[in-house]
Design a protein around this motif. Structure first.
Motif, PDB file in Angstrom:
ATOM      1  N   SER A  79      65.288 -35.318  -3.485  1.00  0.00           N
ATOM      2  CA  SER A  79      64.704 -34.206  -4.236  1.00  0.00           C
ATOM      3  C   SER A  79      63.908 -33.336  -3.271  1.00  0.00           C
ATOM      4  O   SER A  79      63.463 -33.802  -2.219  1.00  0.00           O
ATOM      5  CB  SER A  79      63.797 -34.721  -5.361  1.00  0.00           C
ATOM      6  OG  SER A  79      62.766 -35.549  -4.839  1.00  0.00           O
ATOM      7  N   THR A  80      63.743 -32.075  -3.614  1.00  0.00           N
ATOM      8  CA  THR A  80      62.896 -31.174  -2.853  1.00  0.00           C
ATOM      9  C   THR A  80      61.451 -31.411  -3.286  1.00  0.00           C
ATOM     10  O   THR A  80      61.186 -31.640  -4.469  1.00  0.00           O
ATOM     11  CB  THR A  80      63.285 -29.708  -3.101  1.00  0.00           C
ATOM     12  OG1 THR A  80      64.649 -29.517  -2.725  1.00  0.00           O
ATOM     13  CG2 THR A  80      62.407 -28.768  -2.292  1.00  0.00           C
ATOM     14  N   GLU A  81      60.531 -31.356  -2.331  1.00  0.00           N
ATOM     15  CA  GLU A  81      59.127 -31.642  -2.652  1.00  0.00           C
ATOM     16  C   GLU A  81      58.228 -30.467  -2.281  1.00  0.00           C
ATOM     17  O   GLU A  81      58.349 -29.897  -1.197  1.00  0.00           O
ATOM     18  CB  GLU A  81      58.652 -32.894  -1.917  1.00  0.00           C
ATOM     19  CG  GLU A  81      57.229 -33.307  -2.266  1.00  0.00           C
ATOM     20  CD  GLU A  81      56.844 -34.654  -1.697  1.00  0.00           C
ATOM     21  OE1 GLU A  81      55.776 -35.171  -2.077  1.00  0.00           O
ATOM     22  OE2 GLU A  81      57.607 -35.193  -0.865  1.00  0.00           O
ATOM     23  N   ILE A  82      57.350 -30.118  -3.206  1.00  0.00           N
ATOM     24  CA  ILE A  82      56.285 -29.154  -2.936  1.00  0.00           C
ATOM     25  C   ILE A  82      55.008 -29.940  -2.723  1.00  0.00           C
ATOM     26  O   ILE A  82      54.598 -30.723  -3.588  1.00  0.00           O
ATOM     27  CB  ILE A  82      56.096 -28.163  -4.093  1.00  0.00           C
ATOM     28  CG1 ILE A  82      57.367 -27.345  -4.333  1.00  0.00           C
ATOM     29  CG2 ILE A  82      54.916 -27.228  -3.805  1.00  0.00           C
ATOM     30  CD1 ILE A  82      57.283 -26.436  -5.551  1.00  0.00           C
ATOM     31  N   VAL A 137      54.924 -31.829  -6.375  1.00  0.00           N
ATOM     32  CA  VAL A 137      55.978 -31.713  -7.379  1.00  0.00           C
ATOM     33  C   VAL A 137      57.311 -31.974  -6.695  1.00  0.00           C
ATOM     34  O   VAL A 137      57.630 -31.350  -5.687  1.00  0.00           O
ATOM     35  CB  VAL A 137      56.000 -30.315  -8.041  1.00  0.00           C
ATOM     36  CG1 VAL A 137      57.196 -30.197  -8.983  1.00  0.00           C
ATOM     37  CG2 VAL A 137      54.702 -30.060  -8.793  1.00  0.00           C
ATOM     38  N   GLU A 138      58.075 -32.920  -7.242  1.00  0.00           N
ATOM     39  CA  GLU A 138      59.410 -33.219  -6.732  1.00  0.00           C
ATOM     40  C   GLU A 138      60.430 -32.747  -7.765  1.00  0.00           C
ATOM     41  O   GLU A 138      60.311 -33.050  -8.948  1.00  0.00           O
ATOM     42  CB  GLU A 138      59.565 -34.719  -6.468  1.00  0.00           C
ATOM     43  CG  GLU A 138      58.626 -35.252  -5.394  1.00  0.00           C
ATOM     44  CD  GLU A 138      58.749 -36.752  -5.209  1.00  0.00           C
ATOM     45  OE1 GLU A 138      59.794 -37.309  -5.642  1.00  0.00           O
ATOM     46  OE2 GLU A 138      57.815 -37.363  -4.655  1.00  0.00           O
ATOM     47  N   PHE A 139      61.441 -32.015  -7.286  1.00  0.00           N
ATOM     48  CA  PHE A 139      62.404 -31.444  -8.229  1.00  0.00           C
ATOM     49  C   PHE A 139      63.791 -31.358  -7.609  1.00  0.00           C
ATOM     50  O   PHE A 139      63.971 -31.463  -6.398  1.00  0.00           O
ATOM     51  CB  PHE A 139      61.948 -30.056  -8.685  1.00  0.00           C
ATOM     52  CG  PHE A 139      61.943 -29.024  -7.582  1.00  0.00           C
ATOM     53  CD1 PHE A 139      63.039 -28.192  -7.370  1.00  0.00           C
ATOM     54  CD2 PHE A 139      60.846 -28.886  -6.737  1.00  0.00           C
ATOM     55  CE1 PHE A 139      63.050 -27.258  -6.351  1.00  0.00           C
ATOM     56  CE2 PHE A 139      60.847 -27.944  -5.720  1.00  0.00           C
ATOM     57  CZ  PHE A 139      61.954 -27.124  -5.521  1.00  0.00           C
ATOM     58  N   ILE A 197      53.857 -26.697   1.545  1.00  0.00           N
ATOM     59  CA  ILE A 197      55.141 -26.859   2.218  1.00  0.00           C
ATOM     60  C   ILE A 197      56.194 -27.199   1.185  1.00  0.00           C
ATOM     61  O   ILE A 197      55.939 -27.953   0.241  1.00  0.00           O
ATOM     62  CB  ILE A 197      55.069 -27.948   3.311  1.00  0.00           C
ATOM     63  CG1 ILE A 197      56.368 -27.976   4.128  1.00  0.00           C
ATOM     64  CG2 ILE A 197      54.780 -29.313   2.732  1.00  0.00           C
ATOM     65  CD1 ILE A 197      56.291 -28.865   5.358  1.00  0.00           C
ATOM     66  N   LEU A 198      57.357 -26.588   1.327  1.00  0.00           N
ATOM     67  CA  LEU A 198      58.524 -26.904   0.530  1.00  0.00           C
ATOM     68  C   LEU A 198      59.437 -27.701   1.441  1.00  0.00           C
ATOM     69  O   LEU A 198      60.018 -27.155   2.383  1.00  0.00           O
ATOM     70  CB  LEU A 198      59.200 -25.605   0.076  1.00  0.00           C
ATOM     71  CG  LEU A 198      60.212 -25.651  -1.067  1.00  0.00           C
ATOM     72  CD1 LEU A 198      59.514 -26.048  -2.369  1.00  0.00           C
ATOM     73  CD2 LEU A 198      60.882 -24.299  -1.239  1.00  0.00           C
ATOM     74  N   MET A 222      56.955 -23.396   4.971  1.00  0.00           N
ATOM     75  CA  MET A 222      55.506 -23.482   4.859  1.00  0.00           C
ATOM     76  C   MET A 222      54.952 -22.082   4.602  1.00  0.00           C
ATOM     77  O   MET A 222      55.302 -21.133   5.295  1.00  0.00           O
ATOM     78  CB  MET A 222      54.905 -24.053   6.145  1.00  0.00           C
ATOM     79  CG  MET A 222      53.380 -24.046   6.159  1.00  0.00           C
ATOM     80  SD  MET A 222      52.733 -24.574   7.765  1.00  0.00           S
ATOM     81  CE  MET A 222      51.017 -24.047   7.598  1.00  0.00           C
ATOM     82  N   LEU A 223      54.070 -21.968   3.589  1.00  0.00           N
ATOM     83  CA  LEU A 223      53.558 -20.658   3.207  1.00  0.00           C
ATOM     84  C   LEU A 223      52.078 -20.724   2.843  1.00  0.00           C
ATOM     85  O   LEU A 223      51.562 -21.771   2.459  1.00  0.00           O
ATOM     86  CB  LEU A 223      54.339 -20.108   2.005  1.00  0.00           C
ATOM     87  CG  LEU A 223      55.814 -19.776   2.245  1.00  0.00           C
ATOM     88  CD1 LEU A 223      56.511 -19.525   0.917  1.00  0.00           C
ATOM     89  CD2 LEU A 223      55.959 -18.577   3.166  1.00  0.00           C
TER      90      LEU A 223
END
Length: 299
Positions: free
Chosen positions: A40-43, A94-96, A73-74, A130-131
């Motif tokens: 999963s992608t993680e924020i 958040v993992e999505f 970071i994403l 990263m933002l």
């Protein structure tokens, strides 16, 4: 059928909808996490404090970024990573991922047809993003988490709407960061150069320069080399050699003491370094300049 990565052009080929798998607030105190990965992608959003996110860059190489308050970071799916907190750090994670859907709700593909920034982000392979957040991402994250809590994370329509809104906001921040990225990097490089010119006379480590400009050493090294064509230490050596030439030319400081004035370590090392850069030893350089001035005066 599902997908875990946001950086996947396949999301633009079929109707996928975002789905949150996990989310949590966490106060970390002096914590070193083991490397792990998930599909999963993680924020990872820093609310207070600071931390280091480290991941495997492939071929045995490690990459890392430092996150401070208001930064996030994403991190792409299936990337081995870990969190390092030396002091304290409060985060929202958040993992999505994405699942096929056919209920008429606008898919990532459909949204990207109207939102070019989302299309650009999805279709650009990346390990991480990263933002710096001007607060809009955190507000969107909090709204999403509140709705998930209210619905017990059962994947309702509003959840997907809020998640889609969040991804649009992140993609727009990405676009703005790309537009301003060179200017920001240029400022970091300028600050680093100023630091080097003001501290060349003492022993300096890369991590000290990075701390001065509040960047991770690896990232600072990359942007510095990209803009100057030199590493930080190569630039520092060049500064020291120019200062040494000036002192040899315009002062009566003994040659044996010059190394101390320019922070070049031992006298033997300084002599070897100076000859490598000028083709002459410090004594030869001073003598040649004295001869040159004498001949100029005779004209």
């Amino acid at each position: 059928m599902g997908k875990g990565s946001i950086f996947d052009a396949d999301l633009l080929e079929a109707d996928f909808s975002p789905q949150v798998f996990a989310y949590y607030f966490k106060q970390w105190e002096g914590f070193h996490m083991n490397f792990h990965q998930h599909d999963s992608t993680e924020i990872m959003y820093v609310i207070q404090g600071d931390c280091l996110v480290e991941w495997s860059g492939g071929a045995g190489k490690q990459r890392a970024v430092k996150l401070t308050k208001g930064e996030f970071i994403l991190l792409d799916a299936n990337v081995p990573h870990r969190l390092i907190v030396e002091n304290t750090c409060r985060m929202l994670n958040v993992e999505f991922g994405f699942k096929m859907q056919s209920d008429g709700f606008p898919s990532i593909k459909q949204i990207a047809e109207e939102e070019e920034t989302l299309r650009a982000m999805v279709s650009s392979p990346a390990t991480y993003l990263m933002l710096q957040d001007p607060d809009e991402v955190y507000h969107a994250l909090k709204s999403l988490v509140l709705e998930l809590d209210n619905r017990l994370n059962d994947g309702g329509m509003l959840d997907r709407m809020l998640m889609s809104q969040l991804l649009i906001r992140i993609s727009r921040l990405r676009r703005d960061a790309e537009k301003n990225g060179w200017q920001q990097a240029d400022q970091y490089v300028k600050q680093s150069i100023e630091f080097l010119h003001q501290n060349y006379d003492r022993n300096i480590l890369v991590k000290e320069i990075a701390a001065f400009v509040n960047l991770h050493p690896g990232y600072l090294q990359r942007i510095f080399r990209a803009q100057t064509g030199q590493t930080l230490m190569e630039y520092l050596t060049a500064v020291r050699m120019e200062k040494a030439k000036m002192l040899l030319l315009h002062t009566g400081i003994p040659v044996s003491d010059i190394s101390d004035y320019v922070g070049a370590g031992s006298r033997q090392y300084f002599h070897a370094l100076f000859k490598k850069h000028t083709g002459m030893t410090p004594i030869e350089f001073r003598n040649s300049m004295d001869t040159h001035r004498y001949l100029e005066m005779k004209k």
